[in-house]
Write an enzyme that holds these catalytic residues in place. Structure first.
Site, PDB file in Angstrom:
ATOM      1  N   HIS A  76       7.387   2.181 -10.027  1.00  0.00           N
ATOM      2  CA  HIS A  76       8.626   1.765  -9.350  1.00  0.00           C
ATOM      3  C   HIS A  76       9.050   0.325  -9.642  1.00  0.00           C
ATOM      4  CE1 HIS A  76       5.748  -0.125  -6.671  1.00  0.00           C
ATOM      5  NE2 HIS A  76       6.723  -0.851  -6.203  1.00  0.00           N
TER       6      HIS A  76
HETATM    7  C1  UD1 Z   1       9.867  -2.801  -2.398  1.00  0.00           C
HETATM    8  C2  UD1 Z   1       9.175  -4.135  -2.613  1.00  0.00           C
HETATM    9  C3  UD1 Z   1       8.006  -3.949  -3.574  1.00  0.00           C
HETATM   10  C4  UD1 Z   1       7.085  -2.838  -3.105  1.00  0.00           C
HETATM   11  C5  UD1 Z   1       7.897  -1.575  -2.904  1.00  0.00           C
HETATM   12  C6  UD1 Z   1       7.066  -0.442  -2.415  1.00  0.00           C
HETATM   13  C7  UD1 Z   1      10.623  -6.129  -2.561  1.00  0.00           C
HETATM   14  C8  UD1 Z   1      11.257  -7.178  -3.393  1.00  0.00           C
HETATM   15  N1  UD1 Z   1      10.060  -5.122  -3.239  1.00  0.00           N
HETATM   16  O1  UD1 Z   1      10.424  -2.408  -3.640  1.00  0.00           O
HETATM   17  O2  UD1 Z   1       7.262  -5.139  -3.628  1.00  0.00           O
HETATM   18  O3  UD1 Z   1       6.081  -2.617  -4.069  1.00  0.00           O
HETATM   19  O4  UD1 Z   1       8.933  -1.856  -1.950  1.00  0.00           O
HETATM   20  O5  UD1 Z   1       7.805   0.730  -2.317  1.00  0.00           O
HETATM   21  O6  UD1 Z   1      10.609  -6.230  -1.353  1.00  0.00           O
HETATM   22  N2  UD1 Z   1      15.446   3.210  -1.480  1.00  0.00           N
HETATM   23  C9  UD1 Z   1      15.716   4.414  -0.883  1.00  0.00           C
HETATM   24  N3  UD1 Z   1      15.127   4.654   0.326  1.00  0.00           N
HETATM   25  C10 UD1 Z   1      14.300   3.776   0.944  1.00  0.00           C
HETATM   26  C11 UD1 Z   1      14.060   2.541   0.314  1.00  0.00           C
HETATM   27  C12 UD1 Z   1      14.622   2.268  -0.889  1.00  0.00           C
HETATM   28  O7  UD1 Z   1      16.444   5.248  -1.385  1.00  0.00           O
HETATM   29  O8  UD1 Z   1      13.791   4.079   2.036  1.00  0.00           O
HETATM   30  C13 UD1 Z   1      16.057   2.944  -2.823  1.00  0.00           C
HETATM   31  C14 UD1 Z   1      17.374   2.278  -2.738  1.00  0.00           C
HETATM   32  O9  UD1 Z   1      18.165   2.748  -3.783  1.00  0.00           O
HETATM   33  C15 UD1 Z   1      17.041   0.818  -2.979  1.00  0.00           C
HETATM   34  C16 UD1 Z   1      15.881   0.923  -3.951  1.00  0.00           C
HETATM   35  O10 UD1 Z   1      15.190   2.104  -3.555  1.00  0.00           O
HETATM   36  O11 UD1 Z   1      18.117   0.097  -3.497  1.00  0.00           O
HETATM   37  C17 UD1 Z   1      14.951  -0.235  -3.926  1.00  0.00           C
HETATM   38  O12 UD1 Z   1      14.489  -0.510  -2.594  1.00  0.00           O
HETATM   39  P1  UD1 Z   1      14.002  -1.998  -2.207  1.00  0.00           P
HETATM   40  O13 UD1 Z   1      13.522  -2.034  -0.808  1.00  0.00           O
HETATM   41  O14 UD1 Z   1      15.057  -2.972  -2.580  1.00  0.00           O
HETATM   42  O15 UD1 Z   1      12.826  -2.277  -3.220  1.00  0.00           O
HETATM   43  P2  UD1 Z   1      11.601  -1.357  -3.718  1.00  0.00           P
HETATM   44  O16 UD1 Z   1      11.805  -1.048  -5.158  1.00  0.00           O
HETATM   45  O17 UD1 Z   1      11.358  -0.221  -2.776  1.00  0.00           O
END
Ligand code: UD1
Length: 365
Positions: free
Chosen positions: A206
């Site tokens: 991811h």
């Molecule tokens: C975040 C953390 C990362 C961790 C990871 C674990 C930061 C900078 N990154 O990354 O360190 O390893 O979580 O999972 O805080 N999304 C969904 N549903 C959700 C959450 C996210 O669809 O419940 C999608 C959305 O499109 C979102 C993308 O995932 O834009 C990224 O989510 P985000 O929380 O920004 O970062 P992660 O890649 O999950």
């Protein structure tokens, strides 16, 4: 009585806060309250973990959701500042390195509320990783720094942090693992996916550096194409990765691999079961490098660096980057049982949350 605000936001936070919050709840000297920022909000990225880890419902849910880094961090800060001003906690407890971690720390520090950081001192020395920025900034404004491994102590010493603030307590995520491993053994996940113990590869992916770039993602999928011809691959897919596979029109490539099985993100217990029985784990996660080290399962980390070097020095982890030849070389060593030893790092023993809570209790006495 110490009033402590325990902050969670994203999936890797839940298994770290759960044992701390539970111990604080039974302490006579501590009144914990649990705040979920809502950085992760999908049921499978959040609610499932609360149920499986037997965590209480959060006392407060901010529901910040996704956004750019600045949007997400700022929204958490605005929400938490208001809560901190109303609730007036004596401490704010943060874990790990996600955007919610730095946002909560910064909001607290500006209100002169002391911050305690669990998993301090880890450094990848790669500032392209958003987590590295979060780690450095959080540590620099924390009043209590709880450290998981020797490299954390060394890094904080190099940065000139006052040693009185630093406590080597071990790895709290391993508390959750130790507590739930037996229960995970009852999970039927292997049968559900028709997998045989020690005869499959478990994959998670991811990191933006791997999945937000077409060439890198495509190359990694090429490697999976080769590996799945040797062993079945189970790939619980993060929503970010699913989105990028769609964006880059790589869905067909994935569908055409007959021995690669993609699923939604899995809960804590089934994932623990899958990790503990895997032949090899391929990942770019931070926490999984540590969990496989504890379990003695060969882990190939699809990154150029790690902020958790103890998993390589003592554990079963190997960095393979994202180049095809390096990943395949690592795969061959792992499949032939030539990867790492099985030593458990010091104080990864299931009692880290106890040490943390005892240190807080000393603040009251
Ligand atoms: C975040 C953390 C990362 C961790 C990871 C674990 C930061 C900078 N990154 O990354 O360190 O390893 O979580 O999972 O805080 N999304 C969904 N549903 C959700 C959450 C996210 O669809 O419940 C999608 C959305 O499109 C979102 C993308 O995932 O834009 C990224 O989510 P985000 O929380 O920004 O970062 P992660 O890649 O999950």
């Amino acid at each position: 009585m110490l009033k402590i605000a325990n902050i969670v936001g994203a999936r890797p936070n839940f298994m770290k806060i759960a044992p701390i919050h539970r111990r604080m709840q039974v302490s006579e000297n501590i009144e914990p309250f649990l705040i979920h920022t809502g950085q992760h909000y999908d049921e499978k990225m959040s609610k499932t973990f609360f149920v499986e880890l037997e965590m209480p419902e959060p006392d407060l849910y901010l529901g910040v959701g996704s956004g750019t880094h600045a949007e997400q961090t700022a929204t958490v800060m605005v929400g938490l500042e208001k809560v901190f001003m109303e609730q007036k906690p004596d401490w704010v407890q943060v874990v790990g390195d996600v955007n919610s971690t730095i946002a909560a720390s910064l909001a607290a520090a500006k209100l002169h509320i002391p911050v305690s950081h669990v998993e301090s001192g880890l450094r990848s020395y790669d500032r392209n990783m958003p987590e590295e920025i979060n780690r450095i900034l959080t540590d620099s404004i924390s009043n209590l720094l709880f450290v998981t491994e020797q490299s954390g102590l060394d890094n904080l010493a190099k940065e000139g942090v006052n040693p009185d603030k630093i406590h080597f307590v071990g790895n709290v995520m391993i508390d959750s693992l130790v507590e739930h491993l037996k229960k995970a053994g009852h999970s039927a996940v292997l049968q559900d996916f028709n997998l045989q113990p020690q005869n499959y590869v478990l994959v998670t992916l991811h990191r933006p550096s791997n999945v937000d770039n077409f060439e890198n993602l495509n190359r990694i999928l090429d490697v999976f194409e080769y590996i799945q011809k040797r062993l079945p691959i189970l790939f619980p897919m993060h929503p970010r990765t699913r989105k990028m596979i769609e964006t880059f029109n790589l869905e067909n490539k994935v569908k055409n691999m007959s021995n690669l099985f993609i699923t939604e993100p899995l809960g804590y217990l089934p994932f623990l079961r899958l990790m503990s029985q895997a032949k090899i784990v391929l990942t770019d996660s931070g926490g999984i490098q540590e969990e496989t080290t504890y379990l003695g399962i060969p882990c190939l980390t699809l990154r150029e660096n790690t902020e958790r070097p103890v998993t390589i020095e003592m554990g079963t982890n190997q960095l393979v980057g994202s180049e095809t030849s390096a990943i395949l070389k690592g795969f061959e060593s792992a499949i032939n049982g030539k990867l790492g030893q099985h030593k458990i790092p010091p104080l990864w023993d299931g009692f880290t949350s106890k040490r943390i809570v005892e240190i807080f209790e000393k603040q009251v006495l």
